[in-house]
Design a protein around this motif. Structure first.
Motif, mmCIF file in Angstrom:
data_model
loop_
_atom_site.group_PDB
_atom_site.id
_atom_site.type_symbol
_atom_site.label_atom_id
_atom_site.label_comp_id
_atom_site.label_asym_id
_atom_site.label_seq_id
_atom_site.Cartn_x
_atom_site.Cartn_y
_atom_site.Cartn_z
ATOM 1 N N ASP A 111 44.892 34.224 35.640
ATOM 2 C CA ASP A 111 43.965 34.711 36.523
ATOM 3 C C ASP A 111 42.661 33.964 36.344
ATOM 4 N N HIS A 113 41.138 32.076 38.400
ATOM 5 C CA HIS A 113 40.302 32.275 39.758
ATOM 6 C C HIS A 113 39.361 33.512 39.769
ATOM 7 N N LYS A 114 39.889 34.383 39.023
ATOM 8 C CA LYS A 114 39.037 35.756 39.125
ATOM 9 C C LYS A 114 37.828 35.557 38.262
ATOM 10 N N ASP A 117 35.574 33.471 40.138
ATOM 11 C CA ASP A 117 34.725 33.970 41.244
ATOM 12 C C ASP A 117 33.911 35.199 40.684
ATOM 13 N N ASP A 118 34.125 35.777 39.421
ATOM 14 C CA ASP A 118 33.386 36.594 39.174
ATOM 15 C C ASP A 118 32.223 36.317 38.627
ATOM 16 N N SER A 146 32.823 34.877 46.505
ATOM 17 C CA SER A 146 33.942 34.457 45.827
ATOM 18 C C SER A 146 34.658 33.501 46.318
ATOM 19 N N GLN A 149 39.005 33.215 47.548
ATOM 20 C CA GLN A 149 39.327 33.995 48.674
ATOM 21 C C GLN A 149 39.839 33.185 49.819
ATOM 22 N N GLN A 154 48.406 32.960 46.877
ATOM 23 C CA GLN A 154 48.061 33.655 45.540
ATOM 24 C C GLN A 154 48.169 32.569 44.468
ATOM 25 N N ASP A 158 44.468 29.478 41.112
ATOM 26 C CA ASP A 158 43.978 28.940 39.678
ATOM 27 C C ASP A 158 43.711 27.620 39.811
#
Length: 547
Positions: A111, A113-114, A117-118, A146, A149, A154, A158
């Motif tokens: 993950d 990408h999280k 983004d975070d 983010s 998105q 999905q 990444d």
């Protein structure tokens, strides 16, 4: 590395980021400009943070950016916090987990990408007090959102974020921060070139750097200090940035308003790139005509400014608000009136006349302004255009006009002029210049034709205007009485002397010329009679056939 090499490398990085968007189905999507501009801004903030650390920490002075970053990562937390306190307000505060290198070393984590983004959102929230712009309702618009998105699949998120980090890690701005405007003005224009055609309802196309340079050097030939600069239709900020650079970024504060979210995001980026972070709180996203948000200290009227520059949109359908703007509440600001709604083409409403009146109303006691207008404004014989010209002359606040070459904007064929207003020009000496014959025609993107001014031509315009000296068929200096006598025309051509060529002839030469004229006239009359006879003959023939 030389500046030209860094510029080439930076443009290549921007191209690579656009290719990534294309590869993930985001090319030409409405979200592409946000991805490109926010990723570029993240890269800029990261590299500037390291650059400032090298400047502040004595031990970092003579080491490379990568060596400084390694040293920062090894700092005790207390020492790191002290370093952050030493940073100026124009440098975003970053945590060590915000660095590009931190993300680069964690690309293989699940993950990813999280994490990406975070991190962006955390940077935005960590700096929201300074690095944000406002809506009309005072909501703060943060730096980043983010970005993954926008990738709908999905399983591709990444890899999308990994591809971006790879490109950012292989480029450095460290050696160009001291150049500020001179380096980043060109980079910014390159960055937004594919996204500057749709700035929203009131948005206008990107203003050519040549026009911005002319305006800046005409408005402040002798510099200025502690002044305010305003643009009510700021777009991407080309004009206010050029003027601020001419004044000195530390000597002015910029105020802007624009209804377009995209424009404001580009403007924010432009201000950050050019050390004008202190002006970010004065960037407002709102309709300037209906709801001007920059108020005076007492909050009982509009703020007035030392300098105003603007390239407002020329024609926009504002019929929905037309009657409101024509109401008593707005009457003082729109003193010359509000354009009527056309029966057939509402998009032809001359909204620039509204912005021009707003600008005149917003000038301080000794205020100066430069506004890009359609050249037709200079000579319109009636209506709002003439009323505004009469107001400028009768109130003795006209500095001059420069009529530019056609196609100075690649995106519009409208001929434009620059109108200069100066409330201190009470005694006249108004400069009217016709620069329409200057420039070289070039093709832009293989289709649109654009007129490009050379550096020498730009200097000729600036020097000619600032010297206020007449030059045959190029520049004329007049006073207010002259303009009244010409029915308030601001067109330079109407003030040029008409020249008649004079050649001395002997009596014999004169007689010979007259004989030549007479012979040619006889020949022309003879041909005319022959043609008349031929026509009559054909008419008789047609009538005979009809019988």
């Amino acid at each position: 590395m030389q500046t030209l090499d860094i510029k080439k490398q930076t443009k290549s990085m921007i191209d690579d980021l656009k290719s990534i968007c294309t590869n993930y189905g985001l090319g030409n999507a409405s979200s592409e400009y946000k991805i490109i501009s926010e990723v570029f801004l993240y890269k800029f903030l990261n590299d500037k943070f390291i650059h400032e650390a090298k400047r502040i920490v004595p031990a970092f002075k003579d080491i490379s950016a990568s060596e400084a970053e390694d040293a920062i990562n090894k700092m005790p937390d207390s020492e790191y916090e002290l370093m952050l306190l030493s940073f100026g307000a124009d440098t975003a505060k970053l945590k060590r987990e915000h660095f590009i290198s931190y993300l680069f070393n964690r690309q293989n984590e699940p993950d990813f990408h999280k994490l990406f983004d975070d991190m962006l959102v955390d940077i935005a929230n960590f700096n929201i007090d300074i690095f944000s712009v406002q809506t009309g309702g005072q909501t703060k618009i943060r730096l980043f959102d983010s970005l993954s998105q926008y990738v709908t699949e999905q399983e591709k998120k990444d890899n999308f974020c990994r591809a971006i980090i790879d490109k950012l890690a292989n480029c450095s701005f460290d050696n160009v921060f001291d150049q500020k405007y001179d380096f980043f003005a060109d980079i910014f224009e390159y960055l937004i070139k594919d996204y500057n055609k749709d700035f929203g309802k009131y948005g206008e196309y990107y203003t050519p750097h040549s026009i911005a340079s002319i305006i800046a050097k005409v408005m402040v030939p002798n510099g200025a200090k502690n002044v305010t600069v305003y643009d009510p239709a700021a777009g991407s900020g080309t004009l206010v940035l050029a003027l601020a650079h001419e004044i000195g970024e530390e000597n002015c504060t910029i105020y802007t308003q624009d209804i377009s979210q995209k424009s404001n995001e580009f403007l924010r980026l432009n201000l950050i790139l050019n050390n004008l972070v202190h002006s970010l709180p004065h960037v407002v996203h709102e309709d300037t005509l209906l709801n001007p948000r920059h108020l005076n200290d007492k909050k009982d009227g509009l703020m007035t400014f030392d300098y105003i520059v603007s390239n407002p949109p020329f024609n926009v359908d504002f019929s929905e608000n037309r009657n409101i703007l024509a109401g008593e509440k707005y009457q003082k600001r729109f003193f010359a009136g509000v354009p009527n709604i056309p029966n057939k083409k509402k998009s032809a409403m001359a909204i620039y006349l509204m912005f021009l009146q707003h600008i005149i109303f917003s000038l301080g006691k000794s205020g100066k302004a430069a506004v890009v207008v359609p050249t037709g404004f200079l000579t319109a014989g009636s209506g709002i255009q003439k009323k505004i010209r009469e107001h400028l002359v009768n109130n003795k606040m006209l500095k001059g006009v420069i009529s530019m070459p056609s196609n100075i904007f690649a995106t519009t064929g409208t001929n434009v002029s620059i109108l200069f207003i100066d409330k201190e020009n009470i005694n006249g000496k108004i400069v009217l210049m016709d620069a329409s014959n200057l420039g070289t025609k070039v093709k832009v993107d293989g289709k649109n034709q654009r007129t490009v001014l050379s550096g020498e031509e730009i200097n000729t315009i600036i020097k000619g205007f600032n010297s206020a000296e007449s030059e045959d068929d190029f520049c004329v200096v007049v006073d207010y009485e002259d303009i009244v006598a010409k029915k308030f025309s601001f067109s330079a051509g109407q003030y040029f002397d008409v020249k008649i060529e004079y050649t001395e002839l002997t009596p014999e030469e004169f007689e010979e010329k007259m004989r030549g004229f007479a012979a040619r006239l006889d020949s022309m009359f003879s041909e005319s009679r022959q043609l008349e006879d031929e026509i009559k003959k054909n008419l008789r023939k047609v009538k005979h056939e009809e019988i």
